[in-house]
Design a protein around this motif. Structure first.
Motif, PDB file in Angstrom:
ATOM      1  N   VAL A 129      17.441   1.653 -27.265  1.00 23.54           N
ATOM      2  CA  VAL A 129      17.320   0.223 -26.983  1.00 23.54           C
ATOM      3  C   VAL A 129      17.583  -0.057 -25.506  1.00 23.54           C
ATOM      4  CG1 VAL A 129      18.116  -2.082 -27.577  1.00 23.54           C
ATOM      5  CG2 VAL A 129      18.132  -0.284 -29.304  1.00 23.54           C
ATOM      6  N   VAL A 130      16.756  -0.924 -24.940  1.00 19.77           N
ATOM      7  CA  VAL A 130      16.953  -1.414 -23.572  1.00 19.77           C
ATOM      8  C   VAL A 130      16.980  -2.934 -23.642  1.00 19.77           C
ATOM      9  CG1 VAL A 130      16.131  -1.376 -21.197  1.00 19.77           C
ATOM     10  CG2 VAL A 130      15.576   0.526 -22.733  1.00 19.77           C
ATOM     11  N   ASP A 131      18.109  -3.533 -23.305  1.00 23.65           N
ATOM     12  CA  ASP A 131      18.213  -4.994 -23.286  1.00 23.65           C
ATOM     13  C   ASP A 131      18.814  -5.422 -21.962  1.00 23.65           C
ATOM     14  OD1 ASP A 131      18.356  -7.666 -23.736  1.00 23.65           O
ATOM     15  OD2 ASP A 131      19.781  -7.571 -25.391  1.00 23.65           O
ATOM     16  N   ALA A 132      17.930  -5.705 -21.009  1.00 21.22           N
ATOM     17  CA  ALA A 132      18.393  -6.055 -19.663  1.00 21.22           C
ATOM     18  C   ALA A 132      19.079  -7.407 -19.623  1.00 21.22           C
ATOM     19  CB  ALA A 132      17.215  -6.033 -18.685  1.00 21.22           C
ATOM     20  N   THR A 133      18.955  -8.220 -20.683  1.00 15.99           N
ATOM     21  CA  THR A 133      19.665  -9.503 -20.699  1.00 15.99           C
ATOM     22  C   THR A 133      21.159  -9.321 -20.984  1.00 15.99           C
ATOM     23  OG1 THR A 133      19.447  -9.976 -23.081  1.00 15.99           O
ATOM     24  CG2 THR A 133      17.592 -10.585 -21.649  1.00 15.99           C
ATOM     25  N   THR A 134      21.529  -8.251 -21.672  1.00 17.67           N
ATOM     26  CA  THR A 134      22.908  -7.960 -22.123  1.00 17.67           C
ATOM     27  C   THR A 134      23.521  -9.158 -22.860  1.00 17.67           C
ATOM     28  OG1 THR A 134      23.996  -8.622 -20.038  1.00 17.67           O
ATOM     29  CG2 THR A 134      23.252  -6.342 -20.214  1.00 17.67           C
ATOM     30  N   ALA A 175      12.127  -7.997 -21.522  1.00 21.98           N
ATOM     31  CA  ALA A 175      11.683  -6.823 -22.273  1.00 21.98           C
ATOM     32  C   ALA A 175      10.320  -6.341 -21.772  1.00 21.98           C
ATOM     33  CB  ALA A 175      11.627  -7.148 -23.762  1.00 21.98           C
ATOM     34  N   HIS A 176       9.389  -7.257 -21.552  1.00 20.55           N
ATOM     35  CA  HIS A 176       8.081  -6.857 -21.046  1.00 20.55           C
ATOM     36  C   HIS A 176       8.184  -6.166 -19.692  1.00 20.55           C
ATOM     37  CE1 HIS A 176       5.860 -10.044 -23.643  1.00 20.55           C
ATOM     38  NE2 HIS A 176       5.830  -8.866 -24.223  1.00 20.55           N
ATOM     39  N   THR A 177       9.061  -6.654 -18.840  1.00 17.56           N
ATOM     40  CA  THR A 177       9.207  -6.055 -17.518  1.00 17.56           C
ATOM     41  C   THR A 177       9.783  -4.647 -17.630  1.00 17.56           C
ATOM     42  OG1 THR A 177       9.565  -8.266 -16.586  1.00 17.56           O
ATOM     43  CG2 THR A 177      10.169  -6.387 -15.216  1.00 17.56           C
ATOM     44  N   CYS A 178      10.776  -4.461 -18.492  1.00 14.52           N
ATOM     45  CA  CYS A 178      11.322  -3.114 -18.715  1.00 14.52           C
ATOM     46  C   CYS A 178      10.258  -2.183 -19.282  1.00 14.52           C
ATOM     47  CB  CYS A 178      12.516  -3.177 -19.664  1.00 14.52           C
ATOM     48  SG  CYS A 178      14.023  -3.875 -18.971  1.00 14.52           S
ATOM     49  N   VAL A 179       9.515  -2.667 -20.259  1.00 17.79           N
ATOM     50  CA  VAL A 179       8.469  -1.842 -20.883  1.00 17.79           C
ATOM     51  C   VAL A 179       7.433  -1.418 -19.842  1.00 17.79           C
ATOM     52  CG1 VAL A 179       6.513  -1.923 -22.484  1.00 17.79           C
ATOM     53  CG2 VAL A 179       8.754  -2.731 -23.216  1.00 17.79           C
ATOM     54  N   ALA A 180       6.979  -2.365 -19.038  1.00 20.50           N
ATOM     55  CA  ALA A 180       5.943  -2.061 -18.054  1.00 20.50           C
ATOM     56  C   ALA A 180       6.430  -1.047 -17.021  1.00 20.50           C
ATOM     57  CB  ALA A 180       5.491  -3.343 -17.361  1.00 20.50           C
ATOM     58  N   LEU A 181       7.637  -1.212 -16.528  1.00 16.32           N
ATOM     59  CA  LEU A 181       8.166  -0.283 -15.522  1.00 16.32           C
ATOM     60  C   LEU A 181       8.364   1.111 -16.115  1.00 16.32           C
ATOM     61  CD1 LEU A 181      10.760  -2.634 -13.793  1.00 16.32           C
ATOM     62  CD2 LEU A 181       8.627  -1.782 -12.798  1.00 16.32           C
ATOM     63  N   ALA A 199       7.267   3.319 -23.994  1.00 19.23           N
ATOM     64  CA  ALA A 199       8.143   2.161 -24.211  1.00 19.23           C
ATOM     65  C   ALA A 199       7.388   1.108 -25.003  1.00 19.23           C
ATOM     66  CB  ALA A 199       8.620   1.584 -22.875  1.00 19.23           C
ATOM     67  N   ARG A 200       8.138   0.313 -25.752  1.00 23.18           N
ATOM     68  CA  ARG A 200       7.539  -0.698 -26.622  1.00 23.18           C
ATOM     69  C   ARG A 200       8.485  -1.878 -26.762  1.00 23.18           C
ATOM     70  NH1 ARG A 200       8.002   2.757 -32.307  1.00 23.18           N
ATOM     71  NH2 ARG A 200      10.248   2.464 -32.622  1.00 23.18           N
ATOM     72  N   LEU A 201       7.981  -2.949 -27.387  1.00 22.47           N
ATOM     73  CA  LEU A 201       8.783  -4.159 -27.564  1.00 22.47           C
ATOM     74  C   LEU A 201       9.175  -4.309 -29.029  1.00 22.47           C
ATOM     75  CD1 LEU A 201       8.708  -7.356 -25.710  1.00 22.47           C
ATOM     76  CD2 LEU A 201       8.370  -7.638 -28.157  1.00 22.47           C
ATOM     77  N   VAL A 202      10.401  -4.781 -29.268  1.00 23.30           N
ATOM     78  CA  VAL A 202      10.908  -4.974 -30.616  1.00 23.30           C
ATOM     79  C   VAL A 202      11.476  -6.385 -30.737  1.00 23.30           C
ATOM     80  CG1 VAL A 202      12.388  -4.085 -32.440  1.00 23.30           C
ATOM     81  CG2 VAL A 202      11.572  -2.536 -30.664  1.00 23.30           C
ATOM     82  N   ALA A 203      11.032  -7.113 -31.757  1.00 18.43           N
ATOM     83  CA  ALA A 203      11.648  -8.393 -32.116  1.00 18.43           C
ATOM     84  C   ALA A 203      12.800  -8.111 -33.068  1.00 18.43           C
ATOM     85  CB  ALA A 203      10.629  -9.299 -32.788  1.00 18.43           C
ATOM     86  N   VAL A 204      13.953  -8.720 -32.824  1.00 17.68           N
ATOM     87  CA  VAL A 204      15.159  -8.400 -33.589  1.00 17.68           C
ATOM     88  C   VAL A 204      15.932  -9.668 -33.936  1.00 17.68           C
ATOM     89  CG1 VAL A 204      15.436  -6.126 -32.513  1.00 17.68           C
ATOM     90  CG2 VAL A 204      16.563  -8.116 -31.475  1.00 17.68           C
ATOM     91  N   ALA A 240      13.488  -4.032 -25.469  1.00 18.14           N
ATOM     92  CA  ALA A 240      12.597  -2.895 -25.286  1.00 18.14           C
ATOM     93  C   ALA A 240      13.193  -1.672 -25.966  1.00 18.14           C
ATOM     94  CB  ALA A 240      12.384  -2.614 -23.797  1.00 18.14           C
ATOM     95  N   GLU A 241      12.327  -0.743 -26.315  1.00 18.92           N
ATOM     96  CA  GLU A 241      12.746   0.580 -26.774  1.00 18.92           C
ATOM     97  C   GLU A 241      12.018   1.627 -25.934  1.00 18.92           C
ATOM     98  OE1 GLU A 241      13.991   1.149 -31.367  1.00 18.92           O
ATOM     99  OE2 GLU A 241      11.883   0.700 -31.053  1.00 18.92           O
TER     100      GLU A 241
END
Length: 264
Positions: free
Chosen positions: A204-209, A161-167, A175-180, A194-195
């Motif tokens: 929502v962005v979840d690169a882990t899928t 999530a941090h990597t997606c947010v930073a890019l 972009a921001r981080l969300v705990a769910v 990430a959002e």
């Protein structure tokens, strides 16, 4: 959709301490819920503190001993959609402790040149992160940010999530981080995604899928993990003894990665 979530956290508290938990479903929902905190079997008082974007913090003041927190919530249907102020959109473009968008700006520009901000860029960033990192529990430190994650090429959900947010920030997308809570996640735990602000809404962005995005329940939202940790010890000391998290849904829909999804 009907969802049931719970968390049980046990801590050894060493002397007088102040603990802040972020484990409850956000104010975007009106769940049926219970929250209890016991110190060596005796109930403790809990103060609820409202934070940004519907986050609900719970502060506990404790003496030394075994502290146990139990939380459970039933959530029916969808909740309110989170919006963004102009200030939010500025805040979530800035570099932050774990999302060093300034340091990754050259990488972002080289890898995603020519892709206009929008759904295509969101898909490209998520796919790029998902294919370049290996999911490896225990492989990262709590102090690792996006830069170290890319150097190591592995991490856990918060690192993805941090990597997606930073890019995304480096590319001009707030972009921001969300705990769910994440029904369908295996192994079960608190989850981080990430959002990104795309087409006038948070997506929502979840690169882990690792879990269907449509089932996710927002807990805490912020710049990065510094704003969304499930536990912050603001005074005194405490060590984690055990933690159990559960999240189920009455159905687990297929997750079409081509579709834009917002947290509900």
């Amino acid at each position: 959709m009907q969802r049931n979530v719970s968390a049980h956290i046990a801590l050894d508290v060493t002397g007088p301490a102040e603990l802040v938990f972020a484990i409850s479903v956000s104010r975007h929902h009106t769940p049926e819920e219970t929250l209890t905190v016991l110190l060596d079997g005796t109930p403790l008082g809990v103060d609820e503190l409202p934070d940004a974007h519907g986050t609900r913090l719970h502060r506990v003041r404790s003496d030394s001993g075994r502290l146990e927190l139990s939380y459970e919530a039933d959530v029916a249907g969808t909740g309110d959609t989170d919006t963004a102020t102009d200030t939010d959109l500025v805040t979530y473009l800035r570099p932050s402790r774990y999302a060093e968008s300034d340091a990754l700006a050259p990488t972002a520009a080289a890898e995603f040149a020519g892709i206009d901000p929008g759904p295509a860029l969101l898909k490209a960033v998520s796919s790029w992160v998902g294919t370049r990192l290996s999911y490896a529990p225990g492989s990262s430190l709590p102090t690792d940010g996006a830069v170290r994650t890319l150097l190591n090429r592995r991490g856990v959900c918060r690192d993805y999530a941090h990597t997606c947010v930073a890019l995304l920030r480096a590319l001009g997308v707030p972009a921001r981080l969300v705990a769910v809570y994440a029904p369908g996640l295996d192994p079960m735990d608190f989850h981080a995604v990430a959002e990104a602000w795309i087409d006038g809404a948070w997506r929502v962005v979840d690169a882990t899928t690792l879990a269907p995005r449509a089932t996710l329940l927002r807990i805490a939202t912020g710049r990065d993990a510094a704003d969304t940790a499930f536990l912050t010890v603001t005074a005194g000391g405490a060590s984690l003894v055990s933690m159990e998290v559960s999240a189920t849904a009455d159905r687990l829909p297929d997750d079409d990665l081509e579709r834009l999804v917002g947290l509900t």
